[in-house]
Design an enzyme around this catalytic site. Structure first.
Site, short mmCIF file in Angstrom:
data_model
loop_
_atom_site.label_atom_id
_atom_site.label_comp_id
_atom_site.label_asym_id
_atom_site.label_seq_id
_atom_site.Cartn_x
_atom_site.Cartn_y
_atom_site.Cartn_z
N ALA A 20 0.63 -1.75 0.10
CA ALA A 20 0.10 0.25 0.16
C ALA A 20 0.71 1.32 -0.34
CB ALA A 20 -0.98 -0.02 1.25
N ARG A 25 10.35 7.32 -3.12
CA ARG A 25 11.78 8.20 -3.53
C ARG A 25 11.52 7.28 -4.88
NH1 ARG A 25 15.21 5.57 1.15
NH2 ARG A 25 13.12 4.30 1.68
N ASP A 118 7.93 -4.93 -2.56
CA ASP A 118 8.94 -4.41 -3.06
C ASP A 118 10.21 -5.25 -2.63
OD1 ASP A 118 9.19 -3.97 -0.27
OD2 ASP A 118 10.00 -2.01 -0.55
N TYR A 380 10.74 -3.94 -47.98
CA TYR A 380 9.86 -3.90 -46.70
C TYR A 380 8.80 -5.23 -46.87
CZ TYR A 380 5.44 -2.64 -44.29
OH TYR A 380 4.25 -3.20 -43.31
N ASN A 391 13.25 -15.51 -54.58
CA ASN A 391 14.36 -14.62 -54.60
C ASN A 391 13.53 -13.22 -54.87
OD1 ASN A 391 16.22 -13.28 -54.51
ND2 ASN A 391 18.32 -14.95 -54.35
N ASN A 400 1.43 -2.29 -49.46
CA ASN A 400 0.43 -2.45 -48.44
C ASN A 400 -0.78 -2.03 -47.76
OD1 ASN A 400 2.12 -1.92 -46.03
ND2 ASN A 400 1.48 -3.41 -44.98
#
Ligand code: UD1
Ligand code: CA
Length: 503
Positions: A20, A25, A118, A380, A391, A400
């Site tokens: 809680a 810090r 923690d 791409y 190839n 696209n």
């Protein structure tokens, strides 16, 4: 003499995780326990360790950032019960609220394990050992302690004749107590009933005006109950993170644990200090990880694959014998013996087949590349299916996106796409077809045909000398033409000369 009867430990009635606090810090908009290391939040690590003990109930006390913390819990462990502590009146207050919430659901009996959100380095094995020792000794409470080089900030374990008498917080400690190096980890196994009794007697008469959970130990010891301690072998396990520097320290320790584990499992890690592995990652023997590599999320790497240097793989599956270098991948599947990189970006939905290749400066997204197909350079490939043995030349782009919608490109088997081709989707290039370099393909290419889709070349002779006279280009062209003419006349003149000599 009779052997002590080793009764198997009973699963804890509850694990309570205190989370809680604000964690000022950290200086963060994110609650402290939601800061991450090794692919999980701090709280996520604590919950995962606690779950391994199979407690009947798992309660997390939330306060600061409760919406975010509860949301994370709901997502990762739906069975965990968040209990709200509106104002943080101390660790004792937090546990009291949690115990009240549990009691409202029915009587609780047995062992209650308390830990903090923690301290993510605590292992399930250590928590389990604490519960086991606690139950075997029949203690009222057993606290997990550590002998640390610097006890600053921790509660000190005050013993009398070896037995734990009480815990004194740093701010309430006398100089003699402050010198004690055995400290409270913040993890305790309590007898549920005695815990509830002790909590009801807590006061706020201390330096911070809070209800200290640690005072329950003094209360129970004072009543003549047995208060025990288990000391961890490795004091690093109890470390907590109060700021980002400490978090980085914990991350490095946790990562060293993971790299150590995988090396023992047969993985070569050339530089463990620059190799970062998330907890969910799975690696097979003879995987080689080269420096500066991050394996994130549910990444899996099969036997003999080599990854790195300089790779970030997230939720990626790498097949056996594959080679991935200088690449960033996410949600990709890389086939057996496939090669990726360098400087390659594989985005979600990429699937490379066996011995396929995504080479230098290649980006792929939602792309299936068949066995043995190669996309070696500067391309791409998005929303595309490529068959086997293709190839795809340097600089090929699948166009696209039309500005509104995404479209698919379908390439068959054994297709050859020449360099600098744009495939404007939706479009299909059928099996065995060839596409000439520099083409802009807008129509389907039938199987076995050659598609040429570019302007025809036209040479305008003498254009430079006419329009750019007296330039270096014009002079170079003139010199080349003169040299060419001289060579031609020499070729033509030579036989004539010989004839003259003969005469
Ligand atoms: C606590 C212990 C100390 C121990 C140290 C180990 C007490 C009084 N002291 O000190 O002996 O050495 O942990 O790290 O318990 N929390 C709540 N509600 C609250 C207060 C705290 O949920 O009202 C939570 C915090 O979020 C945190 C944990 O409890 O996760 C510990 O609180 P913190 O204030 O950090 O305690 P320490 O001073 O570190
Ligand atoms: Ca603390």
């Amino acid at each position: 003499m009779s052997e002590p009867t080793a009764s198997a430990p009973v699963r804890p009635a509850a694990v309570l995780i205190l989370a809680a606090g604000e964690g000022k810090r950290m200086r963060s908009a994110t609650p402290k326990v939601l800061h991450t290391l090794c692919g999980r939040t701090m709280l996520g690590h604590v919950v995962a360790a606690a779950r391994e003990l199979a407690p009947e109930r798992l309660v997390v006390v939330v306060g600061h950032g409760r919406e975010q913390v509860s949301a994370m819990l709901a997502e990762t462990d739906a069975a965990a019960l968040p209990v709200v502590q509106e104002v943080q009146h101390g660790t004792g207050h937090a546990v009291r609220i949690a115990m009240e919430a549990i009691a409202a659901q029915g009587a609780i009996d047995g062992t209650v394990l308390v830990t903090y959100g923690d301290t993510p380095l605590l292992t399930a094995a250590t928590l389990d050992a604490l519960v086991t020792v606690h139950q075997e000794t029949g203690n009222a409470v057993t606290v997990l302690t550590a002998n640390v080089p610097d006890p600053t900030g921790y509660g000190r374990i005050v013993r009398r004749d070896g037995a734990v008498e009480r815990i004194v917080e740093q701010r309430d400690a006398s100089p003699q107590q402050a010198a004690i190096r055995e400290v409270n980890s913040g993890v305790y196994a309590f007898d549920a009933k005695l815990l509830a009794q002790g909590l009801s007697r807590l006061t706020t008469a201390n330096a911070q005006g809070e209800e200290y959970l640690t005072d329950v130990l003094g209360i129970l010891a004072g009543d003549g109950h047995r208060v025990g301690a288990l000391t961890v072998a490795d004091h690093h396990e109890i470390l907590g993170a109060n700021d980002r520097a400490q978090l980085a320290q914990l991350r490095r320790i946790f990562n060293a644990r993971l790299t150590g584990h995988w090396m023992r499992e047969g993985v070569t890690i050339v530089d463990p200090d620059t190799t970062w592995i998330d907890v969910q990652v799975a690696l097979e023997p003879d995987v080689v990880l080269l420096p500066n590599t991050q394996l994130c999320g549910a990444t899996r790497i099969a036997v003999g694959a080599e990854v790195g240097p300089n790779c970030t793989l997230t939720d990626t599956v790498v097949g056996s014998g594959a080679r991935v270098t200088n690449a960033t991948t996410e949600g990709a599947v890389i086939g057996e013996a496939a090669t990726v990189g360098p400087y390659t970006y594989l985005r979600p939905g990429t699937r490379l087949g066996r011995k396929a290749k995504a080479g230098g400066f290649v980006e792929m997204k939602n792309a299936q590349v068949g066995d043995g197909s190669k996309v070696p350079h500067l391309s791409y490939v998005g929303d595309a299916t490529i068959g086997e043995g293709c190839n795809i030349g340097a600089g090929t782009i699948t166009a696209n996106f039309d500005g509104v919608r995404k479209h698919h490109t379908r390439i068959g088997d054994h297709v050859f796409v020449g360099t600098d081709t744009v495939l404007i989707a939706p479009v299909q290039v059928a099996d065995g077809a060839f596409v000439a370099a520099g083409s802009a393909i807008t129509q389907c290419v039938p199987a076995g045909s050659l598609a040429v889709a570019r302007g025809r070349q036209r040479n305008v002779e003498g254009w430079v000398e006419r329009t750019r006279p007296d330039t270096k280009a014009a002079r170079a062209a003139q010199a080349a033409q003169e040299a060419h003419a001289a060579a031609q006349s020499a070729e033509a003149g030579e036989p004539a000369q010989r004839e003259a000599d003969d005469a």
